[in-house]
Design an enzyme around this catalytic site. Structure first.
Site, mmCIF file in Angstrom:
data_model
loop_
_atom_site.group_PDB
_atom_site.id
_atom_site.type_symbol
_atom_site.label_atom_id
_atom_site.label_comp_id
_atom_site.label_asym_id
_atom_site.label_seq_id
_atom_site.Cartn_x
_atom_site.Cartn_y
_atom_site.Cartn_z
ATOM 1 N N HIS A 59 0.885 -1.179 0.000
ATOM 2 C CA HIS A 59 0.000 0.000 0.000
ATOM 3 C C HIS A 59 0.921 1.227 0.000
ATOM 4 C CE1 HIS A 59 -3.673 -2.358 1.221
ATOM 5 N NE2 HIS A 59 -2.774 -3.138 1.791
ATOM 6 N N PHE A 60 1.169 1.784 -1.179
ATOM 7 C CA PHE A 60 2.118 2.899 -1.271
ATOM 8 C C PHE A 60 1.440 4.268 -1.126
ATOM 9 C CE2 PHE A 60 6.169 0.890 -3.362
ATOM 10 C CZ PHE A 60 6.418 0.226 -2.179
ATOM 11 N N ARG A 61 0.115 4.283 -0.843
ATOM 12 C CA ARG A 61 -0.571 5.518 -0.404
ATOM 13 C C ARG A 61 -0.390 6.672 -1.383
ATOM 14 N NH1 ARG A 61 -3.057 2.271 3.386
ATOM 15 N NH2 ARG A 61 -1.801 1.866 5.226
ATOM 16 N N ASN A 91 -6.785 0.563 -2.294
ATOM 17 C CA ASN A 91 -7.564 1.240 -1.238
ATOM 18 C C ASN A 91 -6.937 2.587 -0.883
ATOM 19 O OD1 ASN A 91 -5.338 0.076 0.051
ATOM 20 N ND2 ASN A 91 -6.425 -0.251 1.968
ATOM 21 N N GLU A 142 -7.022 -5.817 -3.455
ATOM 22 C CA GLU A 142 -7.703 -6.710 -2.587
ATOM 23 C C GLU A 142 -9.171 -6.301 -2.409
ATOM 24 O OE1 GLU A 142 -6.713 -6.373 1.760
ATOM 25 O OE2 GLU A 142 -5.090 -5.098 1.019
ATOM 26 N N HIS A 176 -9.318 -10.213 0.414
ATOM 27 C CA HIS A 176 -9.033 -10.063 1.849
ATOM 28 C C HIS A 176 -10.177 -10.780 2.560
ATOM 29 C CE1 HIS A 176 -7.843 -7.395 5.462
ATOM 30 N NE2 HIS A 176 -8.797 -8.210 5.873
ATOM 31 N N ASP A 285 2.217 -7.117 2.525
ATOM 32 C CA ASP A 285 1.096 -6.290 2.984
ATOM 33 C C ASP A 285 1.628 -5.011 3.662
ATOM 34 O OD1 ASP A 285 -1.415 -5.286 3.503
ATOM 35 O OD2 ASP A 285 -1.894 -6.726 5.081
ATOM 36 N N HIS A 289 1.444 3.426 8.460
ATOM 37 C CA HIS A 289 0.737 4.524 9.145
ATOM 38 C C HIS A 289 1.794 5.259 9.948
ATOM 39 C CE1 HIS A 289 -3.110 2.682 8.104
ATOM 40 N NE2 HIS A 289 -2.638 1.532 8.556
HETATM 41 O O1 DOR Z 1 -4.095 -3.983 8.415
HETATM 42 C C1 DOR Z 1 -4.423 -3.639 7.298
HETATM 43 N N1 DOR Z 1 -4.092 -2.437 6.794
HETATM 44 N N2 DOR Z 1 -5.142 -4.498 6.546
HETATM 45 C C2 DOR Z 1 -5.668 -4.125 5.370
HETATM 46 O O2 DOR Z 1 -6.288 -4.921 4.749
HETATM 47 C C3 DOR Z 1 -5.515 -2.733 4.888
HETATM 48 C C4 DOR Z 1 -4.288 -2.146 5.410
HETATM 49 C C5 DOR Z 1 -4.155 -0.667 5.162
HETATM 50 O O3 DOR Z 1 -4.315 -0.256 4.006
HETATM 51 O O4 DOR Z 1 -3.819 0.061 6.075
HETATM 52 ZN ZN ZN Z 2 -5.815 -6.833 3.214
#
Ligand code: DOR
Ligand code: ZN
Length: 419
Positions: A59-61, A91, A142, A176, A285, A289
């Protein structure tokens, strides 16, 4: 054009144990055996040379979440950890569910990423699957069967019709799989109970049973041996945090280890290792944060652990202890993920992609000071690891002794791409 090749990796220990020189030209392995004349030679005696890892779950935001990570910091983190290709998850804010958002994400990554990449498309009600597939989505998902940080769960009806539509396209769907209880937990043990391994296994069984015969399913980050058993013939991935962390080994309310699916018990963690041979892919994964976001009461903290940079280093240290073979590590971190994506493999044979990571002798404790993610923390502080000293991307050293160099990262569109 010079008749010399670009680079020779000399004295490489190949899978199987033979030692040979790998000659590289124009981003591909040209010959493995005796060396060809080359512009540059990198001696590899005593090093572990692995094909560049393909981390299919990051997840490179970016955007309004760039404080957590963006393509530049994320890709530096990937390269410094031996991953040369990443697959970004959709996401984002806003989520990647329209062809326009998808196209913009590809150009953002093209401008900023230091490593090669593929991008998945998100699924929501009304998603135009055909358009996203033709824009080059690597897979859909996902897809959230239960809500998570920045992921809304699809209703059973929407999920089911989405999986049928994706199946009709011949595209992969990545899932997921979880069941989340209504309670908010105050510690890791409660979080595990609230989103239990049995619920994960049940969800895998339901979805694989209903759709596995028709749609190419891939189960993300399975956290328990029985979920793996439930996946049948679908492909699946396991994360380093479920292999290396457990509730018993953690401070009870450590928000840094709050993740979905949750960290499990020590027994579940050990049982997961016993499934090693059935695990198709290890993926990080990587879900960064900031510390500020994590420094709140447990129930309010976002879920997610950064891990793209520590995945291979932790695993190479275990490999050196003899826990599993080098070839099995290459399969799970590079070859199998490449095959699932439908991209050429990195490896030692002529014609293969010349992406490699060269790991030294030294086992060192993980220290956050050495890492590149903007998250600025790691749950693996002090864990034994072997970091790569040199990482080669498309035949060019892109990372060397802590410094980054210009290489030629690529976008790998999915199989449905219509340029
Ligand atoms: O812990 C998680 N963080 N599970 C996920 O499925 C999404 C991810 C996130 O994007 O922070
Ligand atoms: Zn996930």
């Amino acid at each position: 054009m010079s008749s010399r090749c670009d680079l020779v990796l000399s004295d490489v220990t190949l899978p199987g144990g033979r030692v040979a020189d790998v000659s590289i030209r124009e981003g591909l392995v040209q010959h493995t055996g005796a060396p060809l004349p080359a512009e540059q030679v990198i001696p590899c005696r005593g090093l572990v040379v692995l094909p560049g890892a393909v981390d299919i779950h990051v997840h490179f935001r970016g955007g309004i979440q760039r404080e957590k990570e963006d393509w530049e910091s994320g890709s530096m983190s990937a390269l410094a950890g031996g991953a040369t290709v990443v697959v970004d998850q959709p996401n984002t804010i806003p989520p990647l569910t329209t062809p326009e958002a998808f196209r913009d994400r590809v150009s953002e990554a093209g401008r900023m990423s230091l490593c090669s990449f593929a991008i998945n498309a998100g699924v929501a009600q009304g998603t135009d699957f055909v358009a996203l597939w033709q824009k080059g989505a690597a897979a859909f998902g996902e897809i959230f069967a239960a809500p998570s940080s920045y992921g809304e769960a699809l209703s059973p009806h929407t999920l089911s019709s989405a999986l049928s539509a994706i199946g009709r396209l011949g595209a992969p769907a990545t899932i997921h799989a979880e069941k989340a209880g209504p309670a908010q937990a105050d510690d890791l043990a409660g979080h595990d109970l609230n989103r239990p391994a049995d619920g994960e296994a049940e969800t895998v069984r339901e979805i694989a049973g209903a759709h596995g015969g028709f749609t190419r399913l891939h189960f993300c980050h399975l956290s328990a041996a029985r979920s793996i058993a439930a996946a049948g013939s679908s492909s699946l991935e396991v994360t380093p945090h479920h292999l290396f962390l457990s509730v018993e080994q953690s401070i009870p309310d450590d928000t840094l280890r709050k993740v979905n699916p949750p960290i499990r018990s020590e027994k579940e963690r050990r049982d997961l290792w016993h499934m090693w041979d059935r695990i198709d892919v290890i993926a990080s994964d990587h879900a960064p944060h900031t510390l500020r976001e994590k420094n709140v009461p447990f129930r309010d903290a976002p879920s997610g652990i950064p891990g793209v940079e520590t995945m291979l280093p932790l695993l190479v240290a275990r490999m050196k202890e003899g826990v599993f073979s080098p070839v099995s590590l290459m399969e799970k971190t590079s070859w199998r993920p490449s095959d699932l994506l439908g991209i050429p493999r990195a490896g030692f044979r002529p014609g293969e992609r010349a992406d490699f990571a060269l790991y030294g002798e030294e086992i060192v404790p993980v220290s956050v000071d050495d890492l590149h993610s903007r998250a600025g923390w790691t749950p693996y502080e002090g864990f034994p690891a072997v970091f790569p000293s040199i990482v080669i991307l498309g035949g060019t050293p892109a990372f060397r002794e802590g410094e980054f160099f210009e290489a030629a990262p690529r976008w790998f569109p999915g199989r449905g791409y219509h340029p």
